[in-house]
Design a protein around this motif. Structure first.
Motif, short mmCIF file in Angstrom:
data_model
loop_
_atom_site.label_atom_id
_atom_site.label_comp_id
_atom_site.label_asym_id
_atom_site.label_seq_id
_atom_site.Cartn_x
_atom_site.Cartn_y
_atom_site.Cartn_z
N SER A 222 -12.05 3.96 2.31
CA SER A 222 -12.33 3.14 1.12
C SER A 222 -12.37 1.66 1.46
O SER A 222 -13.15 0.91 0.87
CB SER A 222 -11.26 3.35 0.05
N ASP B 99 -8.31 5.23 -1.34
CA ASP B 99 -8.26 4.39 -2.54
C ASP B 99 -9.17 4.94 -3.64
O ASP B 99 -8.78 5.01 -4.81
CB ASP B 99 -8.66 2.95 -2.23
N ASP C 246 -7.98 6.35 -7.28
CA ASP C 246 -8.51 5.78 -8.52
C ASP C 246 -9.04 6.89 -9.44
O ASP C 246 -8.79 6.90 -10.63
CB ASP C 246 -9.65 4.80 -8.23
N GLN D 115 0.82 -1.21 0.00
CA GLN D 115 0.00 0.00 0.00
C GLN D 115 0.85 1.27 0.00
O GLN D 115 0.32 2.37 0.03
CB GLN D 115 -0.93 0.04 1.22
N ALA E 46 -2.97 5.88 -3.24
CA ALA E 46 -3.79 6.10 -2.04
C ALA E 46 -2.94 6.61 -0.88
O ALA E 46 -3.39 7.44 -0.09
CB ALA E 46 -4.52 4.82 -1.65
N ASN F 70 -5.35 2.96 -7.54
CA ASN F 70 -5.32 3.13 -6.09
C ASN F 70 -3.90 3.07 -5.54
O ASN F 70 -3.68 3.20 -4.35
CB ASN F 70 -6.24 2.12 -5.39
N ARG F 71 -2.92 2.90 -6.42
CA ARG F 71 -1.51 2.87 -5.98
C ARG F 71 -1.07 4.19 -5.36
O ARG F 71 -0.08 4.23 -4.64
CB ARG F 71 -0.60 2.52 -7.15
N ASN G 112 -8.44 5.25 6.21
CA ASN G 112 -8.75 5.05 4.80
C ASN G 112 -10.14 4.42 4.69
O ASN G 112 -10.29 3.20 4.74
CB ASN G 112 -7.69 4.15 4.15
#
Length: 186
Positions: A98, A117, A121, A15, A130, A127-128, A96
């Motif tokens: 999401s 996330d 997006d 993440q 985030a 979502n990388r 987070n």
């Protein structure tokens, strides 16, 4: 009295938790502050648990770890459950929302739910980013460092990957700032 900010960021491996910490430490160093970054992750790496502590100050830092923290960013539910008790009373907890379906149980801390996330997006196409959304939200909430220092840290930490990575991360950072600046939806 010297300013000292102690933070812990936690989530699953993959993440970008360690990068989140590096970006904050780099932004602090950009302002000629003392900074420490201490990663911690299980042997499974991607998908396993991961956290890092970051401390920054205008004076020397005695230890990179603490019993309690000014800031906790929980990017997944296990991290919320583990680190929520470690937020200092009056501190900040950023969740987070999401992927964390539960709410924090503390009433003595400032809690912010940011759909990291989902925002990543939408603005960065993945979502990388985030983690960078969370960093932007943290900046809007705590406002301890200059925006330019964060943007410089993003450029520096991702410079080897070029504009195709730098620009989406700058957008993600700015979207995180914007998301945290808006009133929470009930």
């Amino acid at each position: 009295m010297p300013m000292l900010e102690e933070c812990v960021f936690a989530g699953f491996g993959g993440q970008g938790i360690l990068m989140l910490g590096k970006l904050l430490a780099q932004a602090a160093m950009d302002q000629e502050m003392y900074a420490s970054w201490l990663p911690s992750y299980g042997p499974e790496m991607r998908g396993g648990t991961c956290n890092c502590t970051v401390a920054f100050s205008d004076d020397e830092i005695g230890s990179p770890v603490a019993a309690t923290y000014d800031v906790v960013i929980a990017m997944n539910q296990p991290s919320l459950e583990k680190f929520e008790p470690m937020v200092k009373p009056g501190g900040t907890l950023l969740v987070n929302s999401s992927i964390v379906p539960v709410k924090a149980s503390r009433s003595d801390v400032e809690v912010h739910y940011v759909a990291c996330d989902d925002i990543a997006d939408e603005v960065a196409g993945s979502n990388r980013s985030a983690n960078v959304v969370a960093l932007g939200a943290l900046h809007a909430i705590r406002n301890r460092l200059k925006t330019e220092s964060f943007e410089s840290a993003i450029r520096e930490c991702f410079h080897s990957k070029g504009d195709k990575v730098i620009q989406p991360n700058l957008k993600a950072f700015r979207a995180g700032v914007e998301a945290a600046a808006q009133p929470a939806k009930a």
